[in-house]
Design a protein around this motif. Structure first.
Motif, PDB file in Angstrom:
ATOM      1  N   UNK A  30       0.850  -1.181   0.000  1.00 36.05           N
ATOM      2  CA  UNK A  30       0.000   0.000   0.000  1.00 36.05           C
ATOM      3  C   UNK A  30       0.886   1.231   0.000  1.00 36.05           C
ATOM      4  N   UNK A  31       0.666   2.122  -0.945  1.00 37.09           N
ATOM      5  CA  UNK A  31       1.463   3.335  -1.081  1.00 37.09           C
ATOM      6  C   UNK A  31       0.602   4.550  -0.761  1.00 37.09           C
ATOM      7  N   UNK A  32       1.128   5.446   0.043  1.00 39.29           N
ATOM      8  CA  UNK A  32       0.397   6.673   0.345  1.00 39.29           C
ATOM      9  C   UNK A  32       1.391   7.754   0.744  1.00 39.29           C
ATOM     10  N   UNK A  33       0.891   8.961   0.948  1.00 41.88           N
ATOM     11  CA  UNK A  33       1.743  10.082   1.310  1.00 41.88           C
ATOM     12  C   UNK A  33       1.252  10.714   2.605  1.00 41.88           C
ATOM     13  N   UNK A  34       2.184  11.240   3.390  1.00 43.36           N
ATOM     14  CA  UNK A  34       1.836  12.051   4.544  1.00 43.36           C
ATOM     15  C   UNK A  34       2.539  13.403   4.377  1.00 43.36           C
ATOM     16  N   UNK A  35       2.012  14.410   5.031  1.00 42.95           N
ATOM     17  CA  UNK A  35       2.589  15.746   4.953  1.00 42.95           C
ATOM     18  C   UNK A  35       3.256  16.089   6.268  1.00 42.95           C
ATOM     19  N   UNK A  36       4.512  16.467   6.207  1.00 40.07           N
ATOM     20  CA  UNK A  36       5.258  16.763   7.424  1.00 40.07           C
ATOM     21  C   UNK A  36       4.935  18.159   7.942  1.00 40.07           C
ATOM     22  N   UNK A  37       5.567  18.512   9.047  1.00 40.57           N
ATOM     23  CA  UNK A  37       5.259  19.760   9.740  1.00 40.57           C
ATOM     24  C   UNK A  37       5.544  20.994   8.903  1.00 40.57           C
ATOM     25  N   UNK A  93       9.077  14.158  10.330  1.00 38.63           N
ATOM     26  CA  UNK A  93       8.688  13.257   9.239  1.00 38.63           C
ATOM     27  C   UNK A  93       8.354  11.874   9.789  1.00 38.63           C
ATOM     28  N   UNK A  94       9.252  11.341  10.623  1.00 41.36           N
ATOM     29  CA  UNK A  94       9.032  10.013  11.189  1.00 41.36           C
ATOM     30  C   UNK A  94       7.784   9.998  12.069  1.00 41.36           C
ATOM     31  N   UNK A  95       7.608  11.034  12.872  1.00 37.92           N
ATOM     32  CA  UNK A  95       6.429  11.101  13.730  1.00 37.92           C
ATOM     33  C   UNK A  95       5.146  11.114  12.905  1.00 37.92           C
TER      34      UNK A  95
END
Length: 300
Positions: free
Chosen positions: A31-38, A112-114
């Motif tokens: 499963x591929x997705x994106x998250x947005x960092x701070x 990013x990791x969080x």
């Protein structure tokens, strides 16, 4: 004449090539997705394995991507775990900020990791950080503590970017950020060779080289000055393992482990006699067994 247009063209070509190759190499259930960092940077995340299994978050190193972890993601032994990889900022399919502070500030990497951990909704995840990934873990522990993780493994991880812990290769680190494209690419090859005591096969090496060629130029110029606070490592109460190849040509193993133990005497150590900087590739089957053993022990 600036080399940047040519370099960006090379990145575009390699990115297109990887987008074709990677699906053929990846598990069909990924499963591929994106998250947005701070700070707004997009972070590319990949998941495979057992969705309801104990989680392992893999953090690759300098000039890498999530593809570094194929020997783990594709391991039958590890399929009972929830296997989470992501591309560090400035690498792979993740965003590539154009300002140097985005790479020098260790807090950004911790954020990013969080965000990956939060978006994945995992609890007691085991962090596995290779090389630069070790610095990411240290930053995470400093800014977030270890309350939301189950433990961490530094795989030939960078504890501090100091001469007493990092092997001297002044020409390599100078020419990795050379403005001359040919010099830069030749040095990338030399750097990748230094990562291994047991050299990888040609197909693996070419994939690693493509990884490196995709990395942000600005990141390469600035990450050598990343801040790495160690207070979090010193206060960690969850299991921490320092796993290193004895023949590491990039990190001074004894000195690095000694420094980590001075910060946190409870950290464990495991040395591979026949590996260099990348034991998870050089001795993948052994590494996968040791990783599974650590996960089971940490989560008891």
């Amino acid at each position: 004449m600036s080399i940047f247009p040519s370099y960006r063209s090379l990145q575009t070509f390699l990115l297109a090539a990887l987008m074709v190759v990677v699906p053929m190499m990846s598990n069909a259930d990924t499963r591929n997705y994106e998250v947005t960092s701070s700070d707004g940077v997009s972070i590319a995340v990949q998941e495979s394995g057992a969705h309801d299994g104990p989680a392992i978050v893999f953090i690759h190193g300098y000039l890498g991507s999530h593809l570094n972890w194929l020997p783990q993601v594709e391991s039958p032994l590890l399929q009972k775990y929830r296997l989470i990889t992501y591309d560090l900022r400035g690498h792979g399919l993740s965003g590539k900020p154009s300002n140097g502070e985005a790479y020098r500030d260790g807090r950004r990497w911790a954020d990013d990791l969080a965000r990956v951990i939060a978006a994945s909704d995992v609890h007691d995840a085991i962090l596995v950080g290779w090389s630069l990934g070790g610095a990411v873990i240290s930053n995470y522990l400093d800014f977030y503590g270890d309350g939301d993780i189950g433990g961490a493994i530094y795989v030939d991880g960078v504890v501090e970017l100091k001469p007493d812990q990092i092997a001297a290769h002044p020409d390599i680190y100078r020419d990795l950020v050379s403005p001359d494209l040919e010099t830069h690419l030749q040095t990338v090859r030399d750097f990748l060779r230094l990562c291994f005591h047991q050299q990888p096969d040609d197909e693996t090496f070419q994939l690693l080289f493509a990884n490196a060629a995709l990395a942000s130029w600005v990141m390469q110029e600035n990450v050598q000055s990343i801040s790495v606070p160690l207070a979090g490592l010193g206060k960690a109460t969850k299991p921490i393992l320092m796993l290193y190849g004895k023949k590491d040509a990039l990190v001074k193993v004894s000195e690095t482990i000694e420094r980590a133990k001075a910060i946190n005497p409870e950290v464990g150590t495991l040395l591979y006699d026949n590996s260099g900087h990348a034991p998870f590739i050089e001795e993948a089957e052994r590494f996968n067994r040791d990783l599974a053993e650590f996960v089971e022990g940490a989560l008891q």
